[in-house]
Design a protein around this motif. Structure first.
Motif, mmCIF file in Angstrom:
data_model
loop_
_atom_site.group_PDB
_atom_site.id
_atom_site.type_symbol
_atom_site.label_atom_id
_atom_site.label_comp_id
_atom_site.label_asym_id
_atom_site.label_seq_id
_atom_site.Cartn_x
_atom_site.Cartn_y
_atom_site.Cartn_z
ATOM 1 N N ASP A 1 1.399 -17.734 20.966
ATOM 2 C CA ASP A 1 0.494 -16.578 21.000
ATOM 3 C C ASP A 1 -0.339 -16.598 22.273
ATOM 4 O O ASP A 1 -0.544 -15.578 22.928
ATOM 5 N N LYS A 2 -0.847 -17.797 22.612
ATOM 6 C CA LYS A 2 -1.691 -17.928 23.803
ATOM 7 C C LYS A 2 -0.894 -17.587 25.061
ATOM 8 O O LYS A 2 -1.387 -16.917 25.957
ATOM 9 N N LYS A 3 0.351 -18.069 25.090
ATOM 10 C CA LYS A 3 1.210 -17.801 26.249
ATOM 11 C C LYS A 3 1.486 -16.303 26.380
ATOM 12 O O LYS A 3 1.435 -15.744 27.481
ATOM 13 N N ASP A 4 1.753 -15.659 25.255
ATOM 14 C CA ASP A 4 1.993 -14.204 25.256
ATOM 15 C C ASP A 4 0.763 -13.467 25.790
ATOM 16 O O ASP A 4 0.880 -12.537 26.581
ATOM 17 N N ALA A 5 -0.411 -13.900 25.314
ATOM 18 C CA ALA A 5 -1.656 -13.236 25.737
ATOM 19 C C ALA A 5 -1.869 -13.397 27.237
ATOM 20 O O ALA A 5 -2.291 -12.466 27.918
ATOM 21 N N GLU A 6 -1.561 -14.597 27.756
ATOM 22 C CA GLU A 6 -1.708 -14.836 29.198
ATOM 23 C C GLU A 6 -0.729 -13.973 29.998
ATOM 24 O O GLU A 6 -1.089 -13.413 31.033
ATOM 25 N N GLY A 7 0.491 -13.872 29.503
ATOM 26 C CA GLY A 7 1.506 -13.049 30.155
ATOM 27 C C GLY A 7 1.069 -11.604 30.235
ATOM 28 O O GLY A 7 1.221 -10.938 31.265
ATOM 29 N N LEU A 8 0.483 -11.130 29.134
ATOM 30 C CA LEU A 8 0.012 -9.749 29.050
ATOM 31 C C LEU A 8 -1.125 -9.508 30.044
ATOM 32 O O LEU A 8 -1.178 -8.478 30.725
ATOM 33 N N LYS A 9 -2.007 -10.497 30.140
ATOM 34 C CA LYS A 9 -3.153 -10.403 31.042
ATOM 35 C C LYS A 9 -2.665 -10.354 32.500
ATOM 36 O O LYS A 9 -3.157 -9.546 33.304
ATOM 37 N N ALA A 10 -1.705 -11.219 32.822
ATOM 38 C CA ALA A 10 -1.167 -11.272 34.192
ATOM 39 C C ALA A 10 -0.503 -9.948 34.548
ATOM 40 O O ALA A 10 -0.659 -9.438 35.659
ATOM 41 N N GLU A 11 0.209 -9.389 33.566
ATOM 42 C CA GLU A 11 0.905 -8.118 33.802
ATOM 43 C C GLU A 11 -0.103 -6.999 34.046
ATOM 44 O O GLU A 11 0.084 -6.161 34.938
#
Ligand code: ZN
Length: 221
Positions: free
Chosen positions: A199-209
């Motif tokens: 979940d944390k990784k997904d959230a970081e990916g979303l933030k970077a995007e």
């Protein structure tokens, strides 16, 4: 002068030999910590939704089958310990109650529902640690949410205030809640923590995007 309750901001007198007042003593028994509040289904829902999405995204990953195997092993172990109790082996009351409740849960609730609820609780603990007052409070909440899946752990009563029947939750003794939660922790703790990491990784990916898009928009001419 009688002693005051040692729970934070509480001015009530202590109950008997306890360091807490009657209300905080009761909360400690039910929730594993005098200041712990019950985790509601609404609070757990985002974490549950994320587990469901993870299943949909990875239908052929062996994780799900392995976790199902763990749940079956837990039920089998519970059945075996009840058998040996029936055959005269000495077991503690809380071990016996835990075994009975695990079996009852297995009879009334789909294995995947139990698994997903446990995983969601671990994921929530990892991502929202301040919601739990202590490790023990977490174990109690884990037990309570999983036990609440089954109708057999709830009764009902008439609420005059709300003018309708309301479900009531029958509490297990503290040691049983702890033993029940500990079994779930052994079976699903590791996988639950991994779900939180994802979940944390997904959230970081979303933030970077989002950042990338926002930077690109700034450069538009
Ligand atoms: Zn108090």
């Amino acid at each position: 002068m009688s002693q005051r309750c040692t729970a934070s901001h509480c001015a009530e007198p202590v109950a008997g030999y306890s360091v807490y007042c009657e209300a905080h003593k009761r909360t400690l028994r039910r929730h594993g910590h005098p200041l712990q509040k019950a985790i509601t289904l609404a609070e757990l829902k985002p974490y549950l939704d994320s587990i469901t999405a993870r299943r949909t995204k990875n239908p052929t990953n062996p994780t799900w089958e392995l976790l199902r195997g763990r749940w079956l092993a837990l039920s089998a172990h519970a059945a075996a310990s009840l058998d040996s109790h029936a055959a005269g082996a000495i077991t503690t009351t809380y071990e016996r109650q835990t075994a009975e409740q695990l079996l009852a849960l297995g009879d009334t609730v789909a294995g995947d529902v139990v698994i997903d609820t446990a995983l969601a609780m671990f994921s929530m603990w990892e991502q929202w640690p301040t919601r739990f007052k202590s490790d023990r409070a977490f174990i109690y909440q884990l037990s309570r949410r999983v036990r609440a899946l089954s109708e057999i752990h709830t009764g009902s009563h008439w609420s005059a205030k709300d003018g309708r029947m309301k479900r009531t939750y029958r509490d297990a003794p503290p040691k049983t809640l702890e033993c029940f939660g500990a079994s779930l922790r052994v079976a699903f703790g590791l996988a639950g923590m991994r779900m939180a990491e994802l979940d944390k990784k997904d959230a970081e990916g979303l933030k970077a995007e989002r950042q990338e898009l926002s930077d690109a928009l700034k450069d538009l001419k």
